[in-house]
Scaffold this motif. Structure first.
Motif, PDB file in Angstrom:
ATOM      1  N   PHE A 288      19.881  51.113  23.281  1.00  0.00           N
ATOM      2  CA  PHE A 288      19.516  49.763  22.867  1.00  0.00           C
ATOM      3  C   PHE A 288      18.693  49.805  21.582  1.00  0.00           C
ATOM      4  O   PHE A 288      18.896  48.982  20.676  1.00  0.00           O
ATOM      5  CB  PHE A 288      18.727  49.066  23.970  1.00  0.00           C
ATOM      6  CG  PHE A 288      18.237  47.699  23.586  1.00  0.00           C
ATOM      7  CD1 PHE A 288      19.092  46.622  23.578  1.00  0.00           C
ATOM      8  CD2 PHE A 288      16.915  47.505  23.199  1.00  0.00           C
ATOM      9  CE1 PHE A 288      18.653  45.371  23.189  1.00  0.00           C
ATOM     10  CE2 PHE A 288      16.463  46.259  22.825  1.00  0.00           C
ATOM     11  CZ  PHE A 288      17.340  45.187  22.826  1.00  0.00           C
ATOM     12  N   ASP A 289      17.776  50.767  21.486  1.00  0.00           N
ATOM     13  CA  ASP A 289      16.955  50.883  20.279  1.00  0.00           C
ATOM     14  C   ASP A 289      17.811  51.212  19.059  1.00  0.00           C
ATOM     15  O   ASP A 289      17.512  50.763  17.945  1.00  0.00           O
ATOM     16  CB  ASP A 289      15.883  51.959  20.475  1.00  0.00           C
ATOM     17  CG  ASP A 289      14.748  51.490  21.386  1.00  0.00           C
ATOM     18  OD1 ASP A 289      14.623  50.265  21.582  1.00  0.00           O
ATOM     19  OD2 ASP A 289      14.003  52.348  21.900  1.00  0.00           O
ATOM     20  N   ASP A 290      18.869  51.992  19.260  1.00  0.00           N
ATOM     21  CA  ASP A 290      19.779  52.283  18.145  1.00  0.00           C
ATOM     22  C   ASP A 290      20.465  50.999  17.670  1.00  0.00           C
ATOM     23  O   ASP A 290      20.624  50.774  16.467  1.00  0.00           O
ATOM     24  CB  ASP A 290      20.838  53.303  18.579  1.00  0.00           C
ATOM     25  CG  ASP A 290      20.251  54.689  18.805  1.00  0.00           C
ATOM     26  OD1 ASP A 290      19.152  54.950  18.286  1.00  0.00           O
ATOM     27  OD2 ASP A 290      20.885  55.493  19.510  1.00  0.00           O
ATOM     28  N   ILE A 291      20.892  50.178  18.643  1.00  0.00           N
ATOM     29  CA  ILE A 291      21.521  48.903  18.296  1.00  0.00           C
ATOM     30  C   ILE A 291      20.521  48.002  17.588  1.00  0.00           C
ATOM     31  O   ILE A 291      20.838  47.361  16.576  1.00  0.00           O
ATOM     32  CB  ILE A 291      22.069  48.218  19.560  1.00  0.00           C
ATOM     33  CG1 ILE A 291      23.180  49.061  20.179  1.00  0.00           C
ATOM     34  CG2 ILE A 291      22.599  46.815  19.233  1.00  0.00           C
ATOM     35  CD1 ILE A 291      23.657  48.556  21.520  1.00  0.00           C
ATOM     36  N   VAL A 292      19.296  47.970  18.105  1.00  0.00           N
ATOM     37  CA  VAL A 292      18.245  47.157  17.484  1.00  0.00           C
ATOM     38  C   VAL A 292      17.980  47.634  16.061  1.00  0.00           C
ATOM     39  O   VAL A 292      17.767  46.826  15.144  1.00  0.00           O
ATOM     40  CB  VAL A 292      16.952  47.213  18.321  1.00  0.00           C
ATOM     41  CG1 VAL A 292      15.775  46.629  17.548  1.00  0.00           C
ATOM     42  CG2 VAL A 292      17.137  46.453  19.623  1.00  0.00           C
TER      43      VAL A 292
END
Length: 422
Positions: A288-292
């Motif tokens: 999720f942090d990569d997407i963010v």
């Protein structure tokens, strides 16, 4: 430049801005929008991330999730991924038997699980008397699911091992199913019809936490039935979803053991990658942090464009200010003002201009977060400190960068020529 000079220049800048309110307002609009984009998007993403964290914690921080497909897919996967064979119940039993770090293992088969690139099957209709629901998720699993999945029982109980072994027609209903079929009566002991099969309700589940941005949690639509009952009704369905509860402090070794067992059972050669997916709360958050991070990169580009537009406006108004105040500059130089004093005067004015735009963006973003959080309590929009700092210092930087040339141009004016200017 001392503190009194900064104070004096700021006061002069504020007086100039007040004298040209409309022009100043249009000038800082780009900076205002740039800061607002940053803080609003950061607040939304921060709330979304908190929802992901809350959901991960609600299931358990020691859980490991196993499925044949990637858990998060942004596009259709390649053929070799689509052709992976399903995980089996025997895979789960082998993990439980051969990996000493495993405390419990959950094996379940969702009826309407969607395969990549194809629409999910239509769920079976659920009826009670004259009421019906068509968007349920029928799940066949074992009684250990109550522990591994942290199923919060509201009334009644979960089905037991004996009911599972004897393929009993019993079920546990999630919150939305209870609301749809039993809005004004106790569901425990009642008989419902699921896909043409009669089931006795033995328990109900409390309402789950809302999904990201206050969306409906799909788990509130679940109907849990015993694994072997499900298998009897739908013998062709074999796409298992496995959840492994690890012993405290043994997550890393346990994952390695699971990987070894599944690779051996699925005949994955040493030079090939896994043909199954292993997910943990930490890996989900990391993904999720990569997407963010990617979203934040786009957000920076958008806000940079707004900052650029605002910066051009600042440069334009400062060049106009230099022209309008040429005689004032000449007088200041005649009475002893140095070039650095002139530079700081106009630079302070530019920074004050963009700084006000930045503060306005922060204030409006905060107000927007308060209003949205009040209207949608399940959606928390809190501006993270880094976003507020980035937005404000970004606005100040715009003032410095785009105000420097007009300030230098003012400082380089010849005092005699400036005094003659009308």
């Amino acid at each position: 430049m001392n503190l009194s000079s900064i104070k004096e220049n700021t006061t002069l800048a504020m007086q100039t801005l007040v004298a040209h309110k409309f022009r100043a307002g249009l000038t800082i609009l780009g900076v205002f929008i740039g800061v607002l984009v940053i803080v609003a998007m950061a607040a939304v993403l921060n709330g979304f991330r908190q929802s992901v964290l809350d959901n991960a914690e609600s299931f358990g921080t020691r859980n490991v999730y196993l499925w044949r497909y990637p858990f998060i897919m942004t596009s259709k996967p390649p053929a070799e991924v689509l052709n992976r064979k399903p995980l089996s119940l025997e895979d789960g039993l082998a993990i439980e038997r051969e990996v000493p770090q495993v405390e419990h293992i959950y094996a379940g088969i969702p009826y309407v699980i969607g395969l990549p690139g194809s629409p999910p099957p239509v769920p079976p209709e659920v009826r009670y008397r004259d009421r019906a629901m068509n968007r349920t998720q029928l799940v066949g699993n074992f009684p250990v699911a109550e522990l591994v999945m942290n199923v919060p029982i509201a009334e009644g109980r979960y089905f037991n091992d004996s009911e599972n072994l004897h393929k009993a027609a019993v079920c546990v209903l999630a919150f939305n199913v209870v609301e749809a079929l039993f809005p004004a009566e106790d569901p425990i002991g009642k008989t419902i019809n699921v896909g043409g099969q009669e089931f006795t309700v033995v328990g109900t589940v409390k309402k789950q936490k809302a999904g990201p941005f206050g969306s409906e949690n799909q788990e509130d639509n679940d109907i849990f039935i015993p694994y072997w009952t499900f298998h009897k009704m739908y013998p062709s369905k074999d796409d298992h979803f496995l959840i492994v509860r690890m012993r405290e402090g043994e997550m890393k070794a346990g994952i390695q053991g699971i990987e070894q067992v599944l690779r051996r059972r699925r005949h994955v050669s040493i030079d090939k990658e896994n043909d199954f997916e292993i997910g943990t709360p930490d890996s989900f958050i990391s993904t999720f942090d990569d997407i963010v991070g990617a979203v934040f990169g786009v957000m920076i580009i958008i806000s940079s464009i707004a900052f650029m537009v605002g910066g051009v406006g600042v440069m334009n108004i400062m060049l106009v200010a230099v022209t309008e105040r040429t005689r004032e500059i000449g007088i200041r130089k005649a009475v002893g003002a140095r070039r650095s004093d002139i530079v700081w005067q106009f630079l302070t004015e530019a920074v004050t201009l963009t700084g006000i735009g930045g503060l306005a963006g922060l204030g409006f973003g905060w107000l927007l977060g308060v209003v949205v959080s009040a209207l949608v309590p399940s959606l928390t929009m809190a501006i993270p400190l880094w976003a507020a700092a980035f937005g404000f210092f970004g606005s100040v930087t715009v003032g410095v960068v785009f105000g420097l040339w007009p300030a230098i141009k003012a400082a380089n004016l010849d005092p005699i020529t400036a005094l003659r200017h009308e």
